[in-house]
Write an enzyme that holds these catalytic residues in place. Structure first.
Site, PDB file in Angstrom:
ATOM      1  N   GLU A  37      -2.062   0.160  13.688  1.00 13.90           N
ATOM      2  CA  GLU A  37      -0.598   0.171  13.538  1.00 13.90           C
ATOM      3  C   GLU A  37       0.045   1.362  14.244  1.00 13.90           C
ATOM      4  O   GLU A  37       0.164   2.446  13.676  1.00 13.90           O
ATOM      5  CB  GLU A  37      -0.232   0.201  12.043  1.00 13.90           C
ATOM      6  N   LYS A  80      -0.847  -4.246  14.522  1.00 14.43           N
ATOM      7  CA  LYS A  80       0.378  -4.271  13.694  1.00 14.43           C
ATOM      8  C   LYS A  80       1.449  -3.442  14.387  1.00 14.43           C
ATOM      9  O   LYS A  80       1.587  -2.238  14.148  1.00 14.43           O
ATOM     10  CB  LYS A  80       0.062  -3.715  12.302  1.00 14.43           C
ATOM     11  N   ASP A 106       0.827  -1.217   0.000  1.00 21.53           N
ATOM     12  CA  ASP A 106       0.000   0.000   0.000  1.00 21.53           C
ATOM     13  C   ASP A 106       0.857   1.261   0.000  1.00 21.53           C
ATOM     14  O   ASP A 106       0.424   2.308   0.492  1.00 21.53           O
ATOM     15  CB  ASP A 106      -0.905   0.000   1.234  1.00 21.53           C
ATOM     16  N   LYS A 150      -6.085  -0.194   6.951  1.00 27.19           N
ATOM     17  CA  LYS A 150      -4.864   0.075   7.721  1.00 27.19           C
ATOM     18  C   LYS A 150      -4.714   1.560   8.000  1.00 27.19           C
ATOM     19  O   LYS A 150      -5.037   2.393   7.147  1.00 27.19           O
ATOM     20  CB  LYS A 150      -3.640  -0.394   6.932  1.00 27.19           C
TER      21      LYS A 150
HETATM   22  P1  13P Z   1       7.258  -2.160   6.382  1.00 28.39           P
HETATM   23  O1  13P Z   1       7.171  -3.641   6.623  1.00 28.39           O
HETATM   24  O2  13P Z   1       8.106  -1.812   5.190  1.00 28.39           O
HETATM   25  O3  13P Z   1       7.587  -1.401   7.611  1.00 28.39           O
HETATM   26  O4  13P Z   1       5.824  -1.700   5.919  1.00 28.39           O
HETATM   27  C1  13P Z   1       4.732  -2.130   6.618  1.00 28.39           C
HETATM   28  C2  13P Z   1       3.694  -1.089   6.577  1.00 28.39           C
HETATM   29  O5  13P Z   1       2.591  -1.365   6.179  1.00 28.39           O
HETATM   30  C3  13P Z   1       4.015   0.262   7.056  1.00 28.39           C
HETATM   31  O6  13P Z   1       2.839   0.978   7.259  1.00 28.39           O
END
Ligand code: 13P
Length: 342
Positions: free
Chosen positions: A180, A222, A25, A139
Site C-alpha cells: 500500500e 492497494k 485494522d 498490510k
Molecule cells: P481508508 O479506506 O479509510 O483509506 O483505509 C484503508 C486503509 O487500510 C488505510 O491503510
C-alpha cells in the site's frame, strides 16, 4: 501445496470478482479518533463490540473476501456467550483474516513534512506469530505527501524499499502482502499532480519489488485513486478519475499482479463506489481484478448508525452491508445509484 502456490491462491481469493477487503485494522489511536466523532469512549471492550458488530453482519461473506485486523482484534473473540475467536468466525464464513503489520508512520529525518513507515525490526518473528494465529495476508501502509517541492526522491525510495522488504518477508512467512503506497489526497493539488506523483511512486515501487524478488502473483496492490486533493478548487469528475487511474495502473502494474484493491483515503462512501464502478464498467480488458479495500468508505455509515449502542447494532449492520453490497456490484461495473437507498 507449495508456498508459492499457496500465496497465489490466497491472492486470487482475495481479489475474486464480486468481493473486496474490509480494512478494519485501525490502530487504537485511530480508533479513538473515529469513536470520538460519535461520542463513544474507545476501550478494549468498545472496540471489541464494534468489530463484533461488523464481522457478524448477516451474509458479509457475499461481499467480503478478507478482513484486515489490528493486532488487538486478531486476538479478540465474538462478544456472544460462545466467545468464538474472530479468526475462527471469519474462516467459517470463507473470509480470509489479515493483519496490519506496519507500526505506523514517523517523520523522515532531514525531510520536513515527509514520512517513513516503521515496523521492519522484529517483523519476521511477528509474521510467524500472526501466521500461527491464523492470518494469511498482511498490510503495510506507506505514506507519500504532496506539497511544496515534495515528495522528494528520498521519501519515495525509502518507502518503496521498505514496502519491498516487507513484501519479501511476508511471502517467506506464507502471508500475502498487501502493498500500500498511499499518495495522500490532503492539500490543494490538482488531479494532474496526483497523477504525476502516483505514476512515479508506482514505477519505483515495482522496481523495488522486482529487485527483492517478490512474487508478483502473490501480492495485492492497494493504491490510491488518481484524484483531486480534498481542498483543490477544481474537483475532477468521476469519468476523469476513472480514466487517469486506469491509465496509471496500466502503465505501471505488471499483468501478473492478480488484484488491485483501492484504499478510499478520505473519499465519501458514495464517491469511492462510483469511481470503482466506473473503472470496471468502462474497461473490461484489464489483466488484474479491480476491487476495494476500504476502511472509512465502508464504515462511515455503520459507525454513525451504531453510536456505541446495542439497540443500534442491527441498523449499523444494515448500513455496513449496503455499502459492502454496492461496492461488490462496483467490482462488476454494475452498480446503479438507486441501490444506495435500497
Ligand atoms: P481508508 O479506506 O479509510 O483509506 O483505509 C484503508 C486503509 O487500510 C488505510 O491503510
Amino acid at each position: 501445496m507449495s508456498n508459492e502456490n499457496q500465496l497465489k491462491q490466497i491472492a486470487i481469493n482475495l481479489a475474486r470478482k464480486g468481493k473486496g477487503i474490509l480494512a478494519a485494522d485501525e490502530s487504537n489511536p485511530t480508533c479513538k479518533k473515529r469513536f470520538d466523532s460519535i461520542g463513544v469512549e474507545s476501550s478494549f471492550e468498545s472496540r471489541n463490540e464494534y468489530r463484533d458488530m461488523l464481522f457478524t453482519s448477516n451474509k458479509i461473506e457475499d461481499y467480503i473476501s478478507g478482513v484486515i485486523l489490528f493486532d488487538e482484534t486478531l486476538k479478540q473473540s465474538t462478544t456472544c456467550e460462545e466467545k468464538i475467536p474472530f479468526t475462527k468466525l471469519l474462516n467459517s464464513k470463507g473470509i480470509i483474516p489479515g493483519i496490519k503489520v506496519d507500526q505506523g508512520v514517523i517523520d523522515l529525518e532531514g525531510f520536513p513534512n515527509e514520512k517513513a513507515t516503521n515496523g521492519l525490526d522484529g517483523l519476521d518473528k511477528r509474521l510467524a506469530e500472526y501466521y500461527e494465529l491464523g492470518a494469511r495476508f498482511a498490510k503495510w501502509r506507506a505514506v507519500i505527501t504532496i506539497g511544496d517541492n515534495i515528495p522528494s526522491e528520498a521519501c519515495i525510495y525509502a518507502n518503496a524499499h521498505s514496502l519491498a522488504r516487507y513484501a519479501s518477508k511476508c511471502q517467506q512467512a506464507g502471508l500475502v502482502p498487501i502493498v500500500e503506497p498511499e499518495v495522500l489526497m490532503d492539500g490543494t493539488h490538482t488531479i494532474e499532480t496526483c497523477n504525476t506523483v502516483t505514476n512515479k511512486v508506482l514505477k519505483i515501487v515495482f522496481e523495488q519489488l522486482h529487485m527483492y524478488n517478490v512474487l508478483l502473483e502473490g501480492i495485492i496492490l492497494k493504491p490510491n485513486m488518481i484524484i483531486s486533493a480534498i481542498d483543490c478548487p477544481i474537483q475532477a469528475d468521476i469519468e476523469k478519475v476513472a480514466d487517469l487511474t486506469y491509465a496509471c495502473l496500466k502503465e505501471n502494474v505488471p499483468e501478473n499482479v492478480p488484484g488491485i484493491a483501492f484504499l478510499s483515503g478520505g473519499q465519501s462512501g458514495d464517491l469511492a463506489t462510483f469511481h470503482l464502478n466506473k473503472m470496471n464498467e468502462k474497461y473490461n480488458d484489464m489483466p488484474w481484478h479491480l476491487t476495494f479495500s476500504y476502511g472509512r468508505a465502508l464504515q462511515y455509515d455503520a459507525l454513525n448508525s451504531w453510536k456505541g449502542k446495542k439497540e443500534n447494532r442491527k441498523a449499523a449492520q444494515e448500513s455496513f452491508l449496503l455499502r459492502a453490497k454496492n461496492n461488490s456490484l462496483a467490482t462488476f461495473g454494475s452498480y446503479v445509484e438507486m441501490l444506495e437507498t435500497r
